[in-house]
Design a protein around this motif. Structure first.
Motif, mmCIF file in Angstrom:
data_model
loop_
_atom_site.group_PDB
_atom_site.id
_atom_site.type_symbol
_atom_site.label_atom_id
_atom_site.label_comp_id
_atom_site.label_asym_id
_atom_site.label_seq_id
_atom_site.Cartn_x
_atom_site.Cartn_y
_atom_site.Cartn_z
ATOM 1 N N GLU A 1 8.906 4.675 -8.839
ATOM 2 C CA GLU A 1 8.742 3.301 -8.362
ATOM 3 C C GLU A 1 9.858 2.976 -7.370
ATOM 4 O OE1 GLU A 1 6.559 0.896 -9.083
ATOM 5 O OE2 GLU A 1 5.449 1.632 -10.825
ATOM 6 N N LEU A 2 9.503 2.828 -6.111
ATOM 7 C CA LEU A 2 10.473 2.429 -5.095
ATOM 8 C C LEU A 2 9.849 1.380 -4.186
ATOM 9 C CD1 LEU A 2 12.253 5.697 -3.804
ATOM 10 C CD2 LEU A 2 13.192 3.922 -5.286
ATOM 11 N N GLY A 3 10.684 0.455 -3.729
ATOM 12 C CA GLY A 3 10.214 -0.494 -2.737
ATOM 13 C C GLY A 3 10.019 0.198 -1.400
ATOM 14 N N PHE A 4 9.223 -0.393 -0.551
ATOM 15 C CA PHE A 4 8.941 0.215 0.755
ATOM 16 C C PHE A 4 10.229 0.459 1.539
ATOM 17 C CE2 PHE A 4 7.340 -0.453 5.266
ATOM 18 C CZ PHE A 4 6.836 0.830 5.382
ATOM 19 N N ASP A 5 11.172 -0.465 1.432
ATOM 20 C CA ASP A 5 12.428 -0.329 2.163
ATOM 21 C C ASP A 5 13.367 0.697 1.538
ATOM 22 O OD1 ASP A 5 12.436 -2.220 0.046
ATOM 23 O OD2 ASP A 5 14.437 -2.876 0.648
ATOM 24 N N GLU A 6 13.080 1.133 0.320
ATOM 25 C CA GLU A 6 13.948 2.086 -0.377
ATOM 26 C C GLU A 6 13.514 3.538 -0.183
ATOM 27 O OE1 GLU A 6 15.308 -0.602 -4.198
ATOM 28 O OE2 GLU A 6 13.322 0.319 -4.226
ATOM 29 N N ILE A 7 12.331 3.745 0.350
ATOM 30 C CA ILE A 7 11.843 5.109 0.587
ATOM 31 C C ILE A 7 12.638 5.721 1.735
ATOM 32 C CG2 ILE A 7 9.829 6.512 1.185
ATOM 33 C CD1 ILE A 7 8.076 4.241 0.094
ATOM 34 N N SER A 8 13.134 6.931 1.543
ATOM 35 C CA SER A 8 13.940 7.567 2.586
ATOM 36 C C SER A 8 13.083 7.864 3.814
ATOM 37 C CB SER A 8 14.567 8.861 2.067
ATOM 38 O OG SER A 8 13.569 9.851 1.867
ATOM 39 N N GLU A 9 13.740 7.967 4.956
ATOM 40 C CA GLU A 9 13.014 8.204 6.206
ATOM 41 C C GLU A 9 12.287 9.542 6.181
ATOM 42 O OE1 GLU A 9 14.117 8.774 10.904
ATOM 43 O OE2 GLU A 9 15.128 7.166 9.794
ATOM 44 N N ASP A 10 12.934 10.558 5.621
ATOM 45 C CA ASP A 10 12.298 11.882 5.553
ATOM 46 C C ASP A 10 11.031 11.839 4.700
ATOM 47 O OD1 ASP A 10 14.208 13.016 7.173
ATOM 48 O OD2 ASP A 10 15.479 13.665 5.503
ATOM 49 N N GLU A 11 11.110 11.135 3.571
ATOM 50 C CA GLU A 11 9.934 11.018 2.705
ATOM 51 C C GLU A 11 8.848 10.187 3.374
ATOM 52 O OE1 GLU A 11 11.214 11.191 -1.904
ATOM 53 O OE2 GLU A 11 12.124 9.523 -0.790
ATOM 54 N N LEU A 12 9.286 9.161 4.111
ATOM 55 C CA LEU A 12 8.320 8.276 4.758
ATOM 56 C C LEU A 12 7.538 9.015 5.838
ATOM 57 C CD1 LEU A 12 7.494 5.288 4.533
ATOM 58 C CD2 LEU A 12 9.030 4.811 6.440
ATOM 59 N N LEU B 1 2.043 10.010 4.222
ATOM 60 C CA LEU B 1 0.581 10.024 4.324
ATOM 61 C C LEU B 1 -0.009 11.428 4.230
ATOM 62 C CD1 LEU B 1 0.071 7.371 7.155
ATOM 63 C CD2 LEU B 1 0.146 7.023 4.688
ATOM 64 N N ASP B 2 0.864 12.438 4.263
ATOM 65 C CA ASP B 2 0.370 13.815 4.139
ATOM 66 C C ASP B 2 -0.244 14.019 2.757
ATOM 67 O OD1 ASP B 2 1.498 14.079 6.590
ATOM 68 O OD2 ASP B 2 3.164 15.356 5.962
ATOM 69 N N GLY B 3 -1.468 14.468 2.738
ATOM 70 C CA GLY B 3 -2.133 14.733 1.468
ATOM 71 C C GLY B 3 -2.780 13.518 0.835
ATOM 72 N N ILE B 4 -2.597 12.352 1.432
ATOM 73 C CA ILE B 4 -3.244 11.143 0.912
ATOM 74 C C ILE B 4 -4.693 11.116 1.392
ATOM 75 C CG2 ILE B 4 -3.312 8.621 1.007
ATOM 76 C CD1 ILE B 4 -1.053 9.561 -0.691
ATOM 77 N N ASP B 5 -5.608 10.987 0.461
ATOM 78 C CA ASP B 5 -7.027 10.917 0.803
ATOM 79 C C ASP B 5 -7.358 9.497 1.261
ATOM 80 O OD1 ASP B 5 -9.737 11.064 1.075
ATOM 81 O OD2 ASP B 5 -10.168 11.401 -1.058
ATOM 82 N N PRO B 6 -7.700 9.315 2.541
ATOM 83 C CA PRO B 6 -8.006 7.961 3.023
ATOM 84 C C PRO B 6 -9.143 7.288 2.264
ATOM 85 C CG PRO B 6 -7.731 9.471 4.860
ATOM 86 C CD PRO B 6 -7.799 10.308 3.614
ATOM 87 N N PRO C 1 0.815 -1.232 0.000
ATOM 88 C CA PRO C 1 0.000 0.000 0.000
ATOM 89 C C PRO C 1 0.843 1.275 0.000
ATOM 90 C CG PRO C 1 -0.835 -1.575 1.610
ATOM 91 C CD PRO C 1 0.491 -2.091 1.149
ATOM 92 N N TYR C 2 1.961 1.254 0.736
ATOM 93 C CA TYR C 2 2.781 2.459 0.862
ATOM 94 C C TYR C 2 3.642 2.676 -0.374
ATOM 95 C CZ TYR C 2 1.034 1.266 5.364
ATOM 96 O OH TYR C 2 0.182 0.911 6.375
ATOM 97 N N GLU C 3 3.994 1.591 -1.055
ATOM 98 C CA GLU C 3 4.672 1.729 -2.344
ATOM 99 C C GLU C 3 3.740 2.390 -3.360
ATOM 100 O OE1 GLU C 3 5.870 -2.204 -3.346
ATOM 101 O OE2 GLU C 3 7.319 -2.374 -1.704
ATOM 102 N N ARG C 4 2.468 2.022 -3.318
ATOM 103 C CA ARG C 4 1.484 2.624 -4.229
ATOM 104 C C ARG C 4 1.254 4.096 -3.885
ATOM 105 N NH1 ARG C 4 -2.598 -1.139 -6.911
ATOM 106 N NH2 ARG C 4 -1.685 -3.215 -6.760
ATOM 107 N N MET C 5 1.177 4.388 -2.594
ATOM 108 C CA MET C 5 1.014 5.791 -2.189
ATOM 109 C C MET C 5 2.203 6.625 -2.651
ATOM 110 S SD MET C 5 -0.399 5.491 1.716
ATOM 111 C CE MET C 5 -1.660 4.292 2.162
ATOM 112 N N TYR C 6 3.394 6.073 -2.493
ATOM 113 C CA TYR C 6 4.602 6.792 -2.893
ATOM 114 C C TYR C 6 4.607 7.028 -4.404
ATOM 115 C CZ TYR C 6 9.532 8.037 -3.259
ATOM 116 O OH TYR C 6 10.710 8.701 -3.520
#
Length: 233
Positions: free
Chosen positions: A110-121, A125-130, A98-103
């Protein structure tokens, strides 16, 4: 090479028995080569015979343990290994997808969940419409292809990941080492999962449509990385 690895595993698991077996072999050899020598002290021969007999029993026990207990367990472990690997891969997918899709939706990358930087992570969820659409499609009761909201996907993936962990440990726990079980339980009990489950069981999920604060994803990612590294994916 595999045979030496199996023997090495046996030695690590039955360290005390292995040490006693080595000592018993030494005693048996000494007993054979000193059988014709005069006794060093009264009853030395009887004592040495007793030690030799006990040593032979220990050697026999070690051989029995290796061939009748340890090797069958190794073979059984090899049989279930593909199933365990599949289950762990499923857990990783449920956690990260789910978080790879959000990213991808936010950045177009296209990044794997483990490849997303901590700052970006921390801001993922900011701006993501639930109640928005992440691209998941399901077939409803009327055989129609429908989209489901993001919050439902997040909750479903968390629930399924926890269920898969429980199933894996309950069915194959005896084949998993303590480190892997501990890691799986850390994931199962992580604060973010607990928070999402709390929202899910609150009875007002549709109104809250909450997918949790982004900061809580950082520990999840760290656990994800540890699990992925552990299984060598």
């Amino acid at each position: 090479m595999l045979r030496f690895k199996i023997i090495e595993g046996f030695i690590r698991r039955y360290k005390a028995l292995f040490i006693l077996t080595v000592l018993s072999v030494i005693i048996a050899l000494v007993y054979v080569f000193t059988a014709d020598l005069p006794e060093w002290f009264p009853f030395a021969g009887a004592l040495f015979t007793l030690l030799d007999t006990l040593g032979l029993a220990i050697i026999a026990n070690c051989i029995f343990c290796y061939f009748q207990i340890y090797l069958p367990e190794c073979r059984e472990h090899e049989r279930v290994k593909p199933t365990v690997s599949f289950s762990v891969s499923k857990i990783l997918t449920l956690i990260g997808d789910p978080y790879e899709r959000m990213y991808r939706q936010k950045t177009g990358r296209e990044l794997g969940f483990d490849e997303i930087s901590e700052d970006e992570l921390k801001k993922l969820l900011d701006g993501i419409d639930p109640k928005g659409d992440l691209g998941y499609k399901f077939i409803d009761a009327n055989s129609k292809l429908i989209s489901v909201p993001t919050y439902w996907i997040v909750n479903k993936h968390v629930e399924d990941a926890r269920d898969e962990i429980e199933l894996l440990i309950s069915l194959f726990g005896k084949y998993l080492d303590a480190e892997l079980i501990s890691l799986l339980m850390e994931i199962h009990r992580c604060p973010y999962f607990a928070l999402i489950t709390k929202f899910q069981h609150s009875g007002v999920l549709d109104k809250l449509a909450n997918i949790g604060p982004s900061e809580e994803l950082v520990p999840v990612q760290q656990l994800y990385k540890r699990l992925k590294k552990y299984v060598g994916e």
